[in-house]
Design a protein around this motif. Sequence first.
Motif, PDB file in Angstrom:
ATOM      1  N   GLY A 111      -2.920   6.879   3.570  1.00 33.69           N
ATOM      2  CA  GLY A 111      -2.809   5.425   3.607  1.00 33.69           C
ATOM      3  C   GLY A 111      -2.716   4.944   5.045  1.00 33.69           C
ATOM      4  O   GLY A 111      -2.141   5.607   5.901  1.00 33.69           O
ATOM      5  N   CYS A 112      -3.324   3.798   5.332  1.00 33.95           N
ATOM      6  CA  CYS A 112      -3.302   3.276   6.691  1.00 33.95           C
ATOM      7  C   CYS A 112      -3.279   1.763   6.655  1.00 33.95           C
ATOM      8  O   CYS A 112      -3.998   1.128   5.873  1.00 33.95           O
ATOM      9  N   ASP A 113      -2.465   1.196   7.523  1.00 31.61           N
ATOM     10  CA  ASP A 113      -2.449  -0.251   7.657  1.00 31.61           C
ATOM     11  C   ASP A 113      -3.772  -0.719   8.265  1.00 31.61           C
ATOM     12  O   ASP A 113      -4.377  -0.021   9.094  1.00 31.61           O
ATOM     13  N   PRO A 157       1.308   8.499   3.330  1.00 28.12           N
ATOM     14  CA  PRO A 157       1.209   7.065   3.014  1.00 28.12           C
ATOM     15  C   PRO A 157       1.056   6.156   4.233  1.00 28.12           C
ATOM     16  O   PRO A 157       0.519   5.064   4.108  1.00 28.12           O
ATOM     17  N   GLU A 158       1.561   6.573   5.406  1.00 31.15           N
ATOM     18  CA  GLU A 158       1.612   5.636   6.539  1.00 31.15           C
ATOM     19  C   GLU A 158       1.031   6.271   7.793  1.00 31.15           C
ATOM     20  O   GLU A 158       1.750   6.764   8.659  1.00 31.15           O
ATOM     21  N   GLN A 171       2.957   6.084  -2.837  1.00 31.96           N
ATOM     22  CA  GLN A 171       4.108   6.900  -3.235  1.00 31.96           C
ATOM     23  C   GLN A 171       4.144   7.043  -4.755  1.00 31.96           C
ATOM     24  O   GLN A 171       4.411   8.129  -5.277  1.00 31.96           O
ATOM     25  N   SER A 195       2.760  -1.510  12.541  1.00 32.01           N
ATOM     26  CA  SER A 195       3.447  -1.864  11.299  1.00 32.01           C
ATOM     27  C   SER A 195       4.957  -1.813  11.479  1.00 32.01           C
ATOM     28  O   SER A 195       5.686  -1.313  10.613  1.00 32.01           O
ATOM     29  N   SER A 232       5.925  10.626   8.120  1.00 35.02           N
ATOM     30  CA  SER A 232       5.350  10.360   9.441  1.00 35.02           C
ATOM     31  C   SER A 232       6.303  10.874  10.514  1.00 35.02           C
ATOM     32  O   SER A 232       7.519  10.933  10.290  1.00 35.02           O
ATOM     33  N   ARG A 275       0.823  -1.217   0.000  1.00 35.73           N
ATOM     34  CA  ARG A 275       0.000   0.000   0.000  1.00 35.73           C
ATOM     35  C   ARG A 275       0.862   1.274   0.000  1.00 35.73           C
ATOM     36  O   ARG A 275       0.576   2.232  -0.714  1.00 35.73           O
ATOM     37  N   GLN A 276       1.940   1.272   0.830  1.00 37.03           N
ATOM     38  CA  GLN A 276       2.744   2.496   0.926  1.00 37.03           C
ATOM     39  C   GLN A 276       3.393   2.817  -0.417  1.00 37.03           C
ATOM     40  O   GLN A 276       3.434   3.978  -0.847  1.00 37.03           O
ATOM     41  N   HIS A 277       3.905   1.773  -1.076  1.00 39.71           N
ATOM     42  CA  HIS A 277       4.579   1.984  -2.354  1.00 39.71           C
ATOM     43  C   HIS A 277       3.584   2.460  -3.410  1.00 39.71           C
ATOM     44  O   HIS A 277       3.902   3.311  -4.247  1.00 39.71           O
TER      45      HIS A 277
END
Lengths: 270, 411
Positions: free
Chosen positions: B193-195, B159-160, B119, B349, B132, B114-116
């Motif tokens: 974005g979130c885990d 993203p995170e 990005q 994470s 973050s 997800r993070q990639h």
Amino acid sequence: MPDVSGLSGIVRDLNDIVLVQLLSALVLAVALLVAAQTLLPWIASKQSGRRRLYLLATLPALRLLIIAGLLTYSIPTIIEPTFENVVALLGAFGLAAAFAFKDYISSLIAGVVTLYEMPYRPGDWIEIDGVYGEVRSIGMRTVEIVTPDDAVVVIPHLKAWDRSIHNANKDGRNLMCVASFFLNPHHDAEQIKHALQDVALTSPYLQIRRPIAVIVQETPWATSYRLKAYPIDPRQQFAFITDLTVRGKAALIAKGVTFATAAAAVAADA
Amino acid sequence: MSESAPIQEQRLPLWQFVPLSDYQLPTAGFGQTAGRGVARLWRRLRPPPEETESPFTPHEDLSALDADCLRRVAPAPQWRAAADALDEALEPWLQARKPGVSAVFVVGPPHSGRQHILQEWAALHKWRLLKSPKPEQILGGDASWSKQWAKDETAWVLPELEHCFLRHVDGLTLIRQLFNVLGSEHAGRVVIGCDSWAWAFLQHVWTGHKPAVLVCQALDDQRLAQWLVHLANPRRSRYIFRQSNDGRFVLPPAFDVQFSNGKPLASRSYAQRLAAHSRGIAGVALDYWRSSLSARPDEAAAPGVKDDAEETGHFTIWVTPWDEIRQPSLPADAGHDHAFLLHALLLHSGLSADVLTRILPFSLSRVVQMLYQLEDAELVAAEDAVWSVSGRGYPPVHAFLEREGYLVDAF
């Protein structure tokens, strides 16, 4: 003069030989009892671990065996073993036993009722007669509870029949825990309430699917906060309360709050 | 999927971003859900498969692929295609001319990339990428971090979100400030974005109105097989994957393959079981896939293996049968201490040992002891001193935490 004709029909004619036999059996039984009560603990003291405990555990059974052997030998020697005599004796013993075992039988019946009504199950945390612990097993006559101090308490079902049973987590994993804080009244209660909710929310022990509540009450000597939440596993209730208390105290001290004490309350009253 | 049809004719869209309510876990085949005992019975009762003209002799001298070969056969995935799919899903939102705050959350399980993807998407649209805060900033409530998104910016991507809080009394301040801004009219357009594990926890922290959530649909067996084949055969590579015990195709070949001894049959259950076990998560499936690949020892370091049937130029990689793959499992003495630690790693994470001691009621020595124990069990791994649950460790850890009653994600 009492009529002993019926009694003489039950009892044998006790001549000298029979009396000597009885006396010898008694002396032998006493000797065996003394030997067992002296030797067995001595042998057990030379052992270690489980073997020592097993040996000590055999002493009551051995004592019972010796006494049963003495009675088995003596009774036919004294009593004429006719059918009528045996029935008469059993009737007398039965009446005595019924009175002696009254409570035992009541507990057995209470155990059967417990299986039907299920006021508690293994895994439940209950309190009976001031004893609080986890139900480990439910027998026919008793229920075994393990207390937080790891002591096993055996409670007859009869005790629970006419007393209140407090079940903290009946049939489930949800057991509410309460951490109490007593603060000096001069502070922002709303801020403290939110801080304590965060203390519970950030505990790794918290069952987050259950609600968190903070009950605030004003008393003459302090403002009391009761932080109520549920742990994931009821067996962790004490660790959970400890965690809430330790981190709650740290969070409250960081906010500059002071705690009420008994001395302060007395001084305030004065 | 038909044994004979080339994969190109049945190409499915690999990446799909859908609302959270439309997320579907891949289902296991009949054999896996009914239990292994029933599966064996089923294999005995079903009609016997067609025999090839010559019997297959299992290779007994296979060895794992070296790093170089793995990089060719199962390389690290590129996320551009997924970013394009996200762009397609966000298009209506981007085009809408709604004033005030407008935020979209992109939630995904661990190892889903997800993070990639975010990005890549931010680079595509040249939106500002927010970093973050560090753990010290989170615990200190450092206001300087919040300044980067408190400006009157029009567009930014975070993203995170899972790295913006800590499960600590002092660790929720910054993220609550962010939530307050998202609930106001000053945030601009944001993609966050979130885990999935952090998302499950934050539902209990964030009490306001929550914006739209998109998730990348789980890879089912067909799309997973297509993706793995595409990873190995992006252009002119010609790798085929056959099961090492019976020679069956594990994945349908990406090209027409000729065999003088008759074409091997396809194993239909491998991709299904891999997709179900990895919960449709690309990174988890890839980790399991990589660990099950092997080749003949004299060719394990070579560019490829030529099939012994015919000189066709394709290379055969042998795949360990699913039932023979060694699955990581929890240590026998795993209890609530291990559960706390694993749960914390998933919620955030990944954390360092020092930060773990700040949020868990354990000493540093105890934390380190458990981390090394879990690393030996292949459940966690460290990268730059940050520990996280490994790809292969994720399914057993998820099952363990769910069984013990811990908060788990919705994936």
